[in-house]
Design a protein around this motif. Structure first.
Motif, PDB file in Angstrom:
ATOM      1  N   UNK A  35       0.851  -1.296   0.260  1.00 36.10           N
ATOM      2  CA  UNK A  35       0.375   0.066   0.180  1.00 36.10           C
ATOM      3  C   UNK A  35       1.133   1.084   0.480  1.00 36.10           C
ATOM      4  N   UNK A  36       0.852   2.385  -0.695  1.00 40.66           N
ATOM      5  CA  UNK A  36       1.050   3.593  -0.704  1.00 40.66           C
ATOM      6  C   UNK A  36       1.044   4.308   0.716  1.00 40.66           C
ATOM      7  N   UNK A  37       1.741   4.755   1.394  1.00 43.49           N
ATOM      8  CA  UNK A  37       2.136   5.532   2.658  1.00 43.49           C
ATOM      9  C   UNK A  37       2.492   7.017   2.429  1.00 43.49           C
ATOM     10  N   UNK A  41       6.305   7.102   0.779  1.00 45.18           N
ATOM     11  CA  UNK A  41       6.844   5.239   0.219  1.00 45.18           C
ATOM     12  C   UNK A  41       5.825   4.399   0.393  1.00 45.18           C
ATOM     13  N   UNK A  42       6.485   3.210   0.830  1.00 50.06           N
ATOM     14  CA  UNK A  42       5.678   1.942   0.329  1.00 50.06           C
ATOM     15  C   UNK A  42       5.903   0.794   1.199  1.00 50.06           C
ATOM     16  N   UNK A  43       4.675   0.318   1.759  1.00 46.00           N
ATOM     17  CA  UNK A  43       4.733  -0.536   3.354  1.00 46.00           C
ATOM     18  C   UNK A  43       4.541  -1.740   1.499  1.00 46.00           C
ATOM     19  N   UNK A  44       5.406  -2.789   2.403  1.00 42.09           N
ATOM     20  CA  UNK A  44       5.361  -4.486   1.489  1.00 42.09           C
ATOM     21  C   UNK A  44       5.949  -4.795   2.806  1.00 42.09           C
ATOM     22  N   UNK A  45       4.648  -5.842   2.652  1.00 38.63           N
ATOM     23  CA  UNK A  45       4.907  -7.048   4.151  1.00 38.63           C
ATOM     24  C   UNK A  45       4.108  -8.264   3.473  1.00 38.63           C
ATOM     25  N   UNK A  46       4.731  -9.288   4.297  1.00 37.88           N
ATOM     26  CA  UNK A  46       4.025 -10.320   4.396  1.00 37.88           C
ATOM     27  C   UNK A  46       3.697 -11.366   5.170  1.00 37.88           C
ATOM     28  N   UNK A  47       2.770 -11.834   5.719  1.00 36.62           N
ATOM     29  CA  UNK A  47       2.778 -12.633   7.182  1.00 36.62           C
ATOM     30  C   UNK A  47       1.836 -13.913   6.787  1.00 36.62           C
ATOM     31  N   UNK A  48       1.609 -14.794   8.133  1.00 41.03           N
ATOM     32  CA  UNK A  48       1.645 -16.418   7.311  1.00 41.03           C
ATOM     33  C   UNK A  48       0.786 -16.562   9.750  1.00 41.03           C
ATOM     34  N   UNK A  49      -0.492 -16.505   9.321  1.00 41.86           N
ATOM     35  CA  UNK A  49      -0.504 -17.490  10.569  1.00 41.86           C
ATOM     36  C   UNK A  49      -1.044 -18.675  10.574  1.00 41.86           C
ATOM     37  N   UNK A  50      -0.703 -19.168  11.945  1.00 39.79           N
ATOM     38  CA  UNK A  50      -0.054 -20.786  11.682  1.00 39.79           C
ATOM     39  C   UNK A  50      -1.484 -21.588  12.090  1.00 39.79           C
ATOM     40  N   UNK A  51      -1.995 -22.172  10.594  1.00 37.34           N
ATOM     41  CA  UNK A  51      -3.208 -22.939  10.345  1.00 37.34           C
ATOM     42  C   UNK A  51      -3.661 -22.564   9.764  1.00 37.34           C
ATOM     43  N   UNK A  52      -4.887 -23.231   8.929  1.00 34.30           N
ATOM     44  CA  UNK A  52      -6.034 -22.968   8.099  1.00 34.30           C
ATOM     45  C   UNK A  52      -7.419 -23.556   7.781  1.00 34.30           C
ATOM     46  N   UNK A  53      -7.846 -22.716   6.914  1.00 27.80           N
ATOM     47  CA  UNK A  53      -9.044 -22.437   7.023  1.00 27.80           C
ATOM     48  C   UNK A  53      -9.489 -21.109   7.204  1.00 27.80           C
ATOM     49  N   UNK A  54     -10.925 -21.019   7.847  1.00 27.86           N
ATOM     50  CA  UNK A  54     -11.625 -20.088   8.585  1.00 27.86           C
ATOM     51  C   UNK A  54     -10.931 -19.609   9.522  1.00 27.86           C
ATOM     52  N   UNK A  55     -10.987 -20.202  10.803  1.00 23.75           N
ATOM     53  CA  UNK A  55     -10.320 -19.364  11.771  1.00 23.75           C
ATOM     54  C   UNK A  55      -8.896 -19.092  11.408  1.00 23.75           C
ATOM     55  N   UNK A  56      -7.860 -19.298  10.499  1.00 21.95           N
ATOM     56  CA  UNK A  56      -6.995 -18.770  10.375  1.00 21.95           C
ATOM     57  C   UNK A  56      -7.337 -17.504   9.375  1.00 21.95           C
ATOM     58  N   UNK A  57      -7.849 -17.529   8.428  1.00 24.97           N
ATOM     59  CA  UNK A  57      -8.895 -16.856   7.750  1.00 24.97           C
ATOM     60  C   UNK A  57      -9.232 -15.136   9.111  1.00 24.97           C
TER      61      UNK A  57
END
Length: 224
Positions: A35-37, A41-57
């Motif tokens: 996203x533009x800031x 500037x530009x925000x660049x990010x990646x993340x990973x919630x442990x688990x799958x499906x709707x709870x993780x989402x």
């Protein structure tokens, strides 16, 4: 993995590949942000919630929204991750996540970034592909008092940055660091033969999903 390229975001070309493990739900715990800031500037990010499906989402949506809000308010990457960590630690049940968050300033091409137990950023240069030195930062959701160090690096003209989750590089038959090296080798070979204007697309296209049972996200950025 589905591929998408976007127009420039404050002078940075970005592209992403994304796939979910739970095809029935069509949602997962991995996320990305480009996203533009204010100020250019530009925000660049990646993340990973442990688990799958709707709870993780559901957790992913909350973390992603909070990260965007804090970045737009002017918080630095380390401060953003500390806030997300406290947010997860306040939950009654244990929820863990990893993330990498960077603020790229196209003027001067300065990347300021922090990580929370996440895999290293790959930097693609004319000389090859290497990992950026990793600032200290533990997984989100473990210790509410955890702090997240910030690192700085100048991104030269023609460089690419790649952020990714473990679903891109993790395989049952090899260690995770071997998977990271495998991604680096694939990207190195692919971009070496590509035209300058196609390097970002080529880097994304050469990546192979490591673990089909896990969500996977690959984000590429190229200052122009």
């Amino acid at each position: 993995m589905a591929t998408g390229l976007r127009d420039q975001v404050n002078g940075v070309r970005v592209g992403v590949r994304y796939a979910v493990a739970d095809r029935a739900a069509a949602v997962g715990g991995d996320w990305y942000l480009t996203i533009p800031l204010p100020g250019g500037d530009v925000l660049l990010a990646v993340g990973d919630v442990m688990g799958h499906g709707r709870p993780a989402a559901a957790t992913m949506v909350q973390l992603r929204a909070a990260m965007a809000r804090l970045a737009l308010a002017g918080d630095e990457p380390g401060t953003i991750l500390a806030a997300l960590n406290r947010m997860l630690c306040r939950r009654p049940s244990t929820t863990l996540a990893t993330a990498v968050c960077g603020r790229l300033r196209p003027t001067g091409r300065l990347l300021t970034w922090a990580r929370a137990g996440h895999l290293p950023i790959l930097r693609v240069t004319p000389a090859g592909v290497s990992t950026l030195d990793q600032p200290a930062g533990m997984v989100l959701g473990v210790d509410p008092a955890a702090r997240y160090a910030t690192a700085h690096v100048t991104v030269d003209a023609g460089d690419l940055l790649l952020m990714y989750t473990d679903g891109v590089v993790e395989r049952r038959d090899r260690a995770i660091d071997q998977g990271v090296q495998g991604l680096a080798d694939d990207v190195r070979s692919a971009v070496r033969a590509s035209a300058p204007g196609e390097r970002l697309r080529t880097a994304l296209d050469c990546a192979r999903r490591g673990n089909p049972d896990d969500d996977a996200c690959l984000l590429g950025a190229e200052p122009v």
